[in-house]
Scaffold this motif. Structure first.
Motif, PDB file in Angstrom:
ATOM      1  N   LYS A 143      22.700  58.192-117.008  1.00 28.55           N
ATOM      2  CA  LYS A 143      24.105  58.605-117.865  1.00 28.55           C
ATOM      3  C   LYS A 143      25.127  57.793-117.334  1.00 28.55           C
ATOM      4  N   TYR A 144      25.309  57.388-116.140  1.00 23.90           N
ATOM      5  CA  TYR A 144      26.204  56.754-115.420  1.00 23.90           C
ATOM      6  C   TYR A 144      26.330  55.361-115.843  1.00 23.90           C
ATOM      7  N   LEU A 145      24.969  54.932-115.793  1.00 22.05           N
ATOM      8  CA  LEU A 145      24.876  53.426-116.223  1.00 22.05           C
ATOM      9  C   LEU A 145      25.372  53.220-117.253  1.00 22.05           C
ATOM     10  N   GLU A 146      24.890  54.090-118.536  1.00 17.20           N
ATOM     11  CA  GLU A 146      25.005  53.733-119.900  1.00 17.20           C
ATOM     12  C   GLU A 146      26.894  53.680-120.062  1.00 17.20           C
ATOM     13  N   LYS A 147      27.313  54.582-119.124  1.00 17.37           N
ATOM     14  CA  LYS A 147      28.772  54.637-119.574  1.00 17.37           C
ATOM     15  C   LYS A 147      29.683  53.447-118.931  1.00 17.37           C
ATOM     16  N   VAL A 148      29.125  53.076-117.871  1.00 13.84           N
ATOM     17  CA  VAL A 148      29.860  52.162-117.038  1.00 13.84           C
ATOM     18  C   VAL A 148      29.519  50.626-117.156  1.00 13.84           C
ATOM     19  N   ALA A 149      28.106  50.440-117.141  1.00 14.02           N
ATOM     20  CA  ALA A 149      27.625  48.956-117.348  1.00 14.02           C
ATOM     21  C   ALA A 149      27.258  48.620-118.690  1.00 14.02           C
ATOM     22  N   THR A 150      28.240  48.560-119.556  1.00 17.39           N
ATOM     23  CA  THR A 150      28.029  48.307-121.057  1.00 17.39           C
ATOM     24  C   THR A 150      27.561  46.858-121.397  1.00 17.39           C
ATOM     25  N   GLU A 151      27.714  45.881-120.519  1.00 16.43           N
ATOM     26  CA  GLU A 151      27.140  44.534-120.875  1.00 16.43           C
ATOM     27  C   GLU A 151      26.159  44.193-119.720  1.00 16.43           C
ATOM     28  N   PRO A 152      25.222  44.606-119.573  1.00 13.05           N
ATOM     29  CA  PRO A 152      24.287  44.153-118.380  1.00 13.05           C
ATOM     30  C   PRO A 152      23.633  42.888-118.497  1.00 13.05           C
ATOM     31  N   ARG A 153      23.859  41.945-117.465  1.00 10.35           N
ATOM     32  CA  ARG A 153      23.571  40.669-117.437  1.00 10.35           C
ATOM     33  C   ARG A 153      22.338  40.508-116.563  1.00 10.35           C
ATOM     34  N   PHE A 154      22.090  41.335-115.498  1.00 10.66           N
ATOM     35  CA  PHE A 154      20.710  40.987-114.665  1.00 10.66           C
ATOM     36  C   PHE A 154      20.455  42.380-113.904  1.00 10.66           C
ATOM     37  N   ILE A 155      19.071  42.800-114.174  1.00  9.54           N
ATOM     38  CA  ILE A 155      18.943  44.213-113.752  1.00  9.54           C
ATOM     39  C   ILE A 155      17.630  44.325-112.625  1.00  9.54           C
ATOM     40  N   GLU A 156      17.773  44.678-111.385  1.00 11.37           N
ATOM     41  CA  GLU A 156      16.574  44.785-110.650  1.00 11.37           C
ATOM     42  C   GLU A 156      16.397  46.131-110.233  1.00 11.37           C
ATOM     43  N   SER A 157      14.940  46.623-110.294  1.00 10.43           N
ATOM     44  CA  SER A 157      14.548  47.828-110.059  1.00 10.43           C
ATOM     45  C   SER A 157      13.371  47.976-109.034  1.00 10.43           C
ATOM     46  N   HIS A 158      13.351  48.981-108.209  1.00  9.68           N
ATOM     47  CA  HIS A 158      12.261  49.032-107.455  1.00  9.68           C
ATOM     48  C   HIS A 158      11.710  50.373-107.543  1.00  9.68           C
ATOM     49  N   ARG A 159      10.483  50.681-107.543  1.00  8.49           N
ATOM     50  CA  ARG A 159       9.814  51.972-107.654  1.00  8.49           C
ATOM     51  C   ARG A 159       8.732  52.072-106.932  1.00  8.49           C
ATOM     52  N   LEU A 160       8.988  52.626-105.734  1.00  7.58           N
ATOM     53  CA  LEU A 160       7.559  52.486-104.925  1.00  7.58           C
ATOM     54  C   LEU A 160       7.034  53.861-104.539  1.00  7.58           C
ATOM     55  N   SER A 161       6.162  54.210-104.083  1.00 11.44           N
ATOM     56  CA  SER A 161       5.509  55.276-103.557  1.00 11.44           C
ATOM     57  C   SER A 161       4.192  55.175-102.774  1.00 11.44           C
ATOM     58  N   PRO A 162       3.996  56.190-101.882  1.00  6.02           N
ATOM     59  CA  PRO A 162       2.627  56.171-101.518  1.00  6.02           C
ATOM     60  C   PRO A 162       1.488  56.210-102.303  1.00  6.02           C
ATOM     61  N   TYR A 163       0.327  56.138-102.142  1.00  4.45           N
ATOM     62  CA  TYR A 163      -0.822  56.228-102.985  1.00  4.45           C
ATOM     63  C   TYR A 163      -0.984  57.646-103.352  1.00  4.45           C
ATOM     64  N   PRO A 164      -1.026  57.920-104.558  1.00  2.18           N
ATOM     65  CA  PRO A 164      -0.843  59.215-105.203  1.00  2.18           C
ATOM     66  C   PRO A 164      -2.148  59.956-105.380  1.00  2.18           C
ATOM     67  N   GLY A 165      -2.216  61.306-105.527  1.00  4.76           N
ATOM     68  CA  GLY A 165      -3.200  62.234-105.750  1.00  4.76           C
ATOM     69  C   GLY A 165      -3.365  62.506-107.068  1.00  4.76           C
ATOM     70  N   ARG A 166      -2.605  61.767-108.054  1.00  6.27           N
ATOM     71  CA  ARG A 166      -2.466  62.177-109.399  1.00  6.27           C
ATOM     72  C   ARG A 166      -2.283  60.774-110.305  1.00  6.27           C
ATOM     73  N   SER A 167      -2.806  60.768-111.495  1.00  6.90           N
ATOM     74  CA  SER A 167      -2.314  59.598-112.431  1.00  6.90           C
ATOM     75  C   SER A 167      -3.168  58.298-111.794  1.00  6.90           C
ATOM     76  N   THR A 168      -4.341  58.333-111.092  1.00  8.51           N
ATOM     77  CA  THR A 168      -4.932  57.312-111.008  1.00  8.51           C
ATOM     78  C   THR A 168      -5.858  56.972-111.992  1.00  8.51           C
ATOM     79  N   ASP A 169      -5.725  57.457-113.264  1.00  7.77           N
ATOM     80  CA  ASP A 169      -6.829  57.097-114.293  1.00  7.77           C
ATOM     81  C   ASP A 169      -6.119  56.060-114.965  1.00  7.77           C
TER      82      ASP A 169
END
Length: 357
Positions: A143-169
């Motif tokens: 919600k904050y991003l939508e309000k403030v960064a109205t003209e995004p030029r470069f986006i970088e995201s990292h989503r990291l986790s240990p090996y899960p016990g779910r969703s391995t299908d």
């Protein structure tokens, strides 16, 4: 003149909701609906799980019913949440939509694009609300991003986790990256012109680490990295935005906090050396670089539980017959992109294997 009698206002009957699947995430759906029911927001009809004992234990814990079948859950509910393995989503959702039930399906909606398209059509045909559980859309960070960064030029995201016990299908793209794909598609609002992706399996048959670089028609670039074999947990996004406010924003989805770096306003004094050294989280830091002043300040985000916000919005959409923020059509776009990335990852793996062979 006679006395006017007060008009009796008919109280809206609470929506009856049920949860299908009480695994690691489904039990959280059940917890929140029990809280909402206690507050009078919904009627928590009950839970169903392929493991009857597990369903019974959560039914006792949350003072609700354990259904013996999905059919029984449908008969006694107006809206249902499907929180089961991805490979089962389509069959369960198709049956419930044909019964005219409103649905929230956890992400990814299905394990193939054709099935996702059929569910969207079924929902339209039976006039059912179809929402998909892309929870980050309800994170105050977004919600904050939508309000403030109205003209995004470069986006970088990292989503990291240990090996899960779910969703391995499913691979890590459908498991984790799809959150970021949904966010970026909703945020940038421009057609994608190119996709470049890589990924490798480590502990499973599908990719466990992946990276995708997306280029949009408006020139914005998004670089997304995911891993489910990391030693640490991380859910962060960084956005460089141009006018009207040129800024760099670094946000943490998990902690629901972050900083914005921007050019200082005229007359904004430079911070003391002590303040800079302390890096006070609740204070603005003004530094000078190349003759210009840069402000670093904490972002004003009120912390809330995204899943609770998501389920509350689902119920409101059902009550008001309103299209949800993450509709089936919207989720399908993210799914289409996820499968293109998966296709590239698998093609690269086949090419590598052919070269080695």
């Amino acid at each position: 003149m006679g006395t006017l009698r007060p008009v009796a206002v008919k109280k809206q009957t609470p929506i009856r909701v049920a949860v299908i699947g009480t695994g690691s995430l489904g039990k959280e759906h059940a917890r929140i609906y029990a809280e909402m029911a206690a507050a009078g927001g919904v009627a928590f009809a009950g839970v169903f799980d392929a493991n009857p004992e597990r369903a019974a234990s959560y039914a006792v814990k949350y003072n609700t019913r354990a259904f013996r079948s999905i059919e029984e859950a449908a008969d006694l509910s107006d809206a249902l949440n499907i929180v089961t393995p991805t490979t089962t989503h389509f069959a369960i959702a198709r049956e419930l939509l044909e019964r005219g039930k409103h649905l929230l399906i956890e992400k990814p909606m299905t394990d193939n694009v054709a099935d996702a398209g059929e569910l969207v059509k079924l929902a339209q045909r039976h006039r059912c609300l179809l929402q998909v559980g892309h929870i980050e859309r309800f994170n105050p960070v977004f919600k904050y991003l939508e309000k403030v960064a109205t003209e995004p030029r470069f986006i970088e995201s990292h989503r990291l986790s240990p090996y899960p016990g779910r969703s391995t299908d499913v691979g890590v793209v459908l498991d984790l990256m799809i959150h970021d794909l949904d966010i970026v598609l909703a945020f940038v609002k421009s057609p994608i012109v190119s996709v470049d992706a890589v990924g490798i399996p480590v502990l499973s048959k599908s990719e466990d680490i992946a990276n995708a670089r997306l280029k949009f028609a408006n020139g914005c670039i998004a670089n997304l990295t995911v891993s489910r074999v990391s030693v640490e947990r991380m859910r962060k996004i960084r956005v460089f935005s141009s006018a009207p406010l040129t800024s760099y924003i670094s946000l943490d989805y998990r902690a629901q906090e972050g900083f914005i770096y921007r050019l200082a306003n005229d007359g904004e004094p430079e911070s003391s050396l002590l303040k800079k050294l302390l890096h006070a989280k609740d204070s603005s830091i003004v530094s000078q670089f190349g003759g210009k002043k840069i402000v670093r300040e904490p972002v004003p985000i009120a912390k809330e539980e995204p899943l609770k916000l998501e389920l509350q919005d689902f119920v409101r959409c059902v009550q008001a017959h309103r299209t949800p923020m993450v509709s089936g059509e919207s989720a399908k776009k993210a799914l289409d992109l996820a499968f293109e990335i998966t296709r590239q990852v698998q093609a690269a793996a086949r090419d590598a294997a052919a070269r080695q062979g």
